[in-house]
Design a protein around this motif. Structure first.
Motif, PDB file in Angstrom:
ATOM      1  N   GLU A  18      31.422  14.319 -45.856  1.00 40.75           N
ATOM      2  CA  GLU A  18      30.975  14.317 -44.461  1.00 40.75           C
ATOM      3  C   GLU A  18      32.028  13.769 -43.504  1.00 40.75           C
ATOM      4  OE1 GLU A  18      27.507  12.541 -41.544  1.00 40.75           O
ATOM      5  OE2 GLU A  18      27.208  12.430 -43.709  1.00 40.75           O
ATOM      6  N   GLU A  19      32.723  12.732 -43.891  1.00 43.11           N
ATOM      7  CA  GLU A  19      33.698  12.115 -42.988  1.00 43.11           C
ATOM      8  C   GLU A  19      34.777  13.119 -42.570  1.00 43.11           C
ATOM      9  OE1 GLU A  19      35.728   9.850 -40.433  1.00 43.11           O
ATOM     10  OE2 GLU A  19      33.719   9.471 -41.217  1.00 43.11           O
ATOM     11  N   THR A  20      35.242  13.940 -43.492  1.00 45.45           N
ATOM     12  CA  THR A  20      36.259  14.934 -43.163  1.00 45.45           C
ATOM     13  C   THR A  20      35.716  15.972 -42.191  1.00 45.45           C
ATOM     14  OG1 THR A  20      37.398  14.607 -45.249  1.00 45.45           O
ATOM     15  CG2 THR A  20      37.776  16.711 -44.132  1.00 45.45           C
ATOM     16  N   PHE A  21      34.502  16.435 -42.426  1.00 49.50           N
ATOM     17  CA  PHE A  21      33.923  17.428 -41.517  1.00 49.50           C
ATOM     18  C   PHE A  21      33.588  16.804 -40.161  1.00 49.50           C
ATOM     19  CE2 PHE A  21      33.629  19.594 -45.527  1.00 49.50           C
ATOM     20  CZ  PHE A  21      34.016  20.880 -45.164  1.00 49.50           C
ATOM     21  N   ARG A  22      33.240  15.541 -40.142  1.00 48.49           N
ATOM     22  CA  ARG A  22      33.015  14.838 -38.877  1.00 48.49           C
ATOM     23  C   ARG A  22      34.320  14.779 -38.081  1.00 48.49           C
ATOM     24  NH1 ARG A  22      29.036  12.259 -36.904  1.00 48.49           N
ATOM     25  NH2 ARG A  22      27.896  12.232 -38.880  1.00 48.49           N
TER      26      ARG A  22
ATOM     27  N   GLU B 213      27.691  16.942 -27.746  1.00 52.37           N
ATOM     28  CA  GLU B 213      27.305  16.379 -29.043  1.00 52.37           C
ATOM     29  C   GLU B 213      26.273  17.220 -29.792  1.00 52.37           C
ATOM     30  OE1 GLU B 213      27.303  14.528 -32.480  1.00 52.37           O
ATOM     31  OE2 GLU B 213      28.828  14.301 -30.934  1.00 52.37           O
ATOM     32  N   PRO B 214      25.241  17.785 -29.152  1.00 52.94           N
ATOM     33  CA  PRO B 214      24.320  18.632 -29.936  1.00 52.94           C
ATOM     34  C   PRO B 214      25.014  19.838 -30.565  1.00 52.94           C
ATOM     35  CG  PRO B 214      23.281  17.969 -27.891  1.00 52.94           C
ATOM     36  CD  PRO B 214      24.732  17.555 -27.802  1.00 52.94           C
ATOM     37  N   ALA B 215      25.936  20.458 -29.840  1.00 51.72           N
ATOM     38  CA  ALA B 215      26.684  21.586 -30.409  1.00 51.72           C
ATOM     39  C   ALA B 215      27.572  21.102 -31.546  1.00 51.72           C
ATOM     40  CB  ALA B 215      27.518  22.268 -29.328  1.00 51.72           C
ATOM     41  N   ALA B 216      28.191  19.954 -31.370  1.00 50.97           N
ATOM     42  CA  ALA B 216      29.041  19.399 -32.422  1.00 50.97           C
ATOM     43  C   ALA B 216      28.217  19.101 -33.674  1.00 50.97           C
ATOM     44  CB  ALA B 216      29.738  18.134 -31.921  1.00 50.97           C
ATOM     45  N   GLU B 217      27.038  18.544 -33.490  1.00 53.52           N
ATOM     46  CA  GLU B 217      26.187  18.226 -34.637  1.00 53.52           C
ATOM     47  C   GLU B 217      25.768  19.491 -35.376  1.00 53.52           C
ATOM     48  OE1 GLU B 217      23.987  15.688 -37.266  1.00 53.52           O
ATOM     49  OE2 GLU B 217      25.740  15.436 -35.997  1.00 53.52           O
TER      50      GLU B 217
ATOM     51  N   LEU C 242      27.424  22.382 -35.529  1.00 50.14           N
ATOM     52  CA  LEU C 242      28.591  22.897 -36.259  1.00 50.14           C
ATOM     53  C   LEU C 242      28.884  22.025 -37.474  1.00 50.14           C
ATOM     54  CD1 LEU C 242      30.944  24.847 -36.626  1.00 50.14           C
ATOM     55  CD2 LEU C 242      32.250  23.435 -35.002  1.00 50.14           C
ATOM     56  N   ARG C 243      28.840  20.738 -37.288  1.00 43.14           N
ATOM     57  CA  ARG C 243      29.115  19.818 -38.398  1.00 43.14           C
ATOM     58  C   ARG C 243      28.131  20.063 -39.549  1.00 43.14           C
ATOM     59  NH1 ARG C 243      30.542  15.793 -35.747  1.00 43.14           N
ATOM     60  NH2 ARG C 243      28.534  15.285 -34.846  1.00 43.14           N
TER      61      ARG C 243
END
Length: 127
Positions: A14-18, A44-48, A50-51
């Motif tokens: 997760e850290e890498t994809f974050r 942030e909602p779009a980032a979440e 995609l993540r």
């Protein structure tokens, strides 16, 4: 490398994809033509989304599917005019974000191949 070999764990989870997504959206935030494709004030909602999608796609937890159902990427992107310029801007920021991770070439190339193919597949206008 195939997706089934769990690239998620191999690149650091997760850290890498974050880091990938946070760096990508920092670029999007400063790119007015690309930023215009994101209707929400807060990225942030779009980032979440995609993540979570990338984490699930590459072998991590299936939180995206639990929260949003099937990805249906083309349908979800259909309301936005995505042409060559938008695709290229998206890829420019994603490439910079991916490069910043300094992953081993095998993992970098596998991710880049997928991301560039997906970006091209989501084009929905000729220009």
């Amino acid at each position: 490398m195939s997706r089934n070999s769990n690239l998620y764990e191999a690149v650091g989870g997760e850290e890498t994809f974050r880091r990938l997504v946070d760096t990508f959206y920092a670029g999007v935030a400063t790119d007015p033509p690309l930023r215009a494709l994101y209707p929400e004030q807060d990225l942030e909602p779009a980032a979440e989304r995609l993540r979570l999608f990338l984490i699930q796609y590459w072998g991590g937890p299936d939180t995206y599917q639990q929260e949003r159902g099937h990805p249906r990427l083309r349908m979800r992107h259909a309301p936005f005019a995505i042409g060559v310029a938008q695709r290229d801007a998206w890829l420019r920021h994603m490439k910079a974000a991916l490069d910043s991770l300094e992953l081993p070439p095998t993992y970098h190339d596998t991710l880049w191949q997928y991301l560039s193919g997906a970006a091209d597949a989501l084009r929905n206008t000729p220009g």
